[in-house]
Design a protein around this motif. Sequence first.
Motif, PDB file in Angstrom:
ATOM      1  N   ILE A 219       0.862  -1.180   0.000  1.00 38.05           N
ATOM      2  CA  ILE A 219       0.000   0.000   0.000  1.00 38.05           C
ATOM      3  C   ILE A 219       0.900   1.231   0.000  1.00 38.05           C
ATOM      4  O   ILE A 219       1.764   1.372   0.865  1.00 38.05           O
ATOM      5  CB  ILE A 219      -0.922   0.013   1.235  1.00 38.05           C
TER       6      ILE A 219
ATOM      7  N   PHE B 292      -1.944   5.236   2.990  1.00 43.57           N
ATOM      8  CA  PHE B 292      -3.094   4.619   3.664  1.00 43.57           C
ATOM      9  C   PHE B 292      -3.781   5.600   4.613  1.00 43.57           C
ATOM     10  O   PHE B 292      -3.138   6.393   5.292  1.00 43.57           O
ATOM     11  CB  PHE B 292      -2.619   3.402   4.467  1.00 43.57           C
TER      12      PHE B 292
ATOM     13  N   ARG C 100      -7.578   5.137   7.064  1.00 40.39           N
ATOM     14  CA  ARG C 100      -8.917   4.627   7.372  1.00 40.39           C
ATOM     15  C   ARG C 100      -9.446   5.435   8.551  1.00 40.39           C
ATOM     16  O   ARG C 100      -8.790   5.546   9.579  1.00 40.39           O
ATOM     17  CB  ARG C 100      -8.897   3.137   7.719  1.00 40.39           C
TER      18      ARG C 100
ATOM     19  N   TYR D 143      -4.968   4.261  -0.580  1.00 36.06           N
ATOM     20  CA  TYR D 143      -5.881   3.266  -0.014  1.00 36.06           C
ATOM     21  C   TYR D 143      -6.671   3.985   1.078  1.00 36.06           C
ATOM     22  O   TYR D 143      -6.237   4.070   2.221  1.00 36.06           O
ATOM     23  CB  TYR D 143      -5.054   2.109   0.548  1.00 36.06           C
TER      24      TYR D 143
ATOM     25  N   ARG E 132     -10.217   4.459   3.256  1.00 35.02           N
ATOM     26  CA  ARG E 132     -11.425   3.746   3.689  1.00 35.02           C
ATOM     27  C   ARG E 132     -12.118   4.565   4.778  1.00 35.02           C
ATOM     28  O   ARG E 132     -11.472   5.055   5.706  1.00 35.02           O
ATOM     29  CB  ARG E 132     -11.069   2.357   4.231  1.00 35.02           C
TER      30      ARG E 132
ATOM     31  N   GLU F  62      -3.459  -3.256   8.050  1.00 37.76           N
ATOM     32  CA  GLU F  62      -3.322  -2.420   6.855  1.00 37.76           C
ATOM     33  C   GLU F  62      -2.178  -1.422   7.023  1.00 37.76           C
ATOM     34  O   GLU F  62      -1.438  -1.146   6.071  1.00 37.76           O
ATOM     35  CB  GLU F  62      -4.639  -1.678   6.592  1.00 37.76           C
TER      36      GLU F  62
END
Length: 453
Positions: free
Chosen positions: A272, A275, A277, A311, A313, A323
Amino acid sequence: METKKTKKTKKKASFHAEMKLFHTKNNNSRYKCFKHAIILSISLYFLSSFIITRHKPSTISTTTISRSKPSLALMAENRLDSSALDFKFNGMRIYVYDLPAKFNRDWLRRSGGERCSSHLFAAEVAIHRALMSCEARTLEPRQADFFFVPVYVSCNFSEVNGFPAIGHARSLIAAAIEHVSSQFPFWNRSRGSDHVFIASHDFGSCFHTMEDRAKSEGVPEILRNSIILQTFGVKGEHPCQEVEHVVVPPYISAESVDATLKSSPVNGRRDIFAFFRGKMEVHPKNVSGRFYSKRVRTAILRRYGNDGRFYLRRHRFAGYQSEIARAKFCLCPLGWAPWSPRLVESVALGCVPVIIADGIRLPFPDAVRWADISLTVAEADVDKLGGMLEHVAATNLTAIQRNLWDPRVRKALLFGDTVEEGDATWQVLVALSRKLDRSHKWSRQELLRWKKT
């Protein structure tokens, strides 16, 4: 000519003189041997005592003093062995108040214990636990430089949204201060300047989750002389840091980090690129004039939501640390407050934190060289973020990752149940030891005068 009698008398006198000399020499020799033996014995005694004292494990009792007025005899005693501590924390001692359960243990039980002791505000629980068995702790308040007041204000979870509600914090802390000031003499003598509290939530010692309200209410007057351990910190002036304070990291479970690292691929492959999230609003909501994350997270989603390098989320995922362990760069944008638990998680799991929070002040800068392990991007430069990360990846990413994997860096940001050299609570103690000019140790005479009153 000498007669036989005269010769005999001389021989006898000579014999007695020789015998006297022999005894004198012999006595001197015995005295010297005895003296050397005594010196050697004393030296061996002190040497063995030093070795035993230095190498025996800590056995400081976790017993706390009664909640009633402390015994004068107990406070006047001085049984502590300071040989080891003189080399740590400048010989500093901390007394931990044994408050009634309504200030801490009851709140922990109401939350089920595990939740309150493991969420991002749980530094208030972790530091308390670690100090209970710390070698810097003293059971004799007369010997204390600082007094730790363990009040848990973040264990009160809202039934509406499930997040910690701290509306009761000010009244709870005021009640705790009323208790210690009426039962002990130490608060009143210094007006609380040698007392330590924790404010491990959004805006720290202002005890409010919304910045405008936090600013308008400021630090409670009763705490303005004390020392606050708080996650909130910014460069420049801010009402919520107008008090003596130490910036501490948010709580991340060391056990969860270890479990994630053990289950991560052995080769450490990071597939990744960038990132994140967490909460990202497609259409940011204006809540009483406040936009969450100052719209920064929304800008990230709009700009990079369809970018294959990112990435992103929006929904919760219990195993999201796995992750982070796969990512090269971990975005750490501000939420309501500048700080984020992602700062600690990223560092602990080897992902380069990308800090997007203007003016943030980071914890323990002496132990963690943030400039060597992270990137800082201005909130206004989010649109340039992709190009910035590509440039770093092509130039010095390997060097940053090497710095990031220094185990001392990870340890400095993680709290444990006990104090270990170099860990987060250790860093707190180091920071406090630099504030020893606030110490107000009392003599026996002063305590006697207090008892008479």
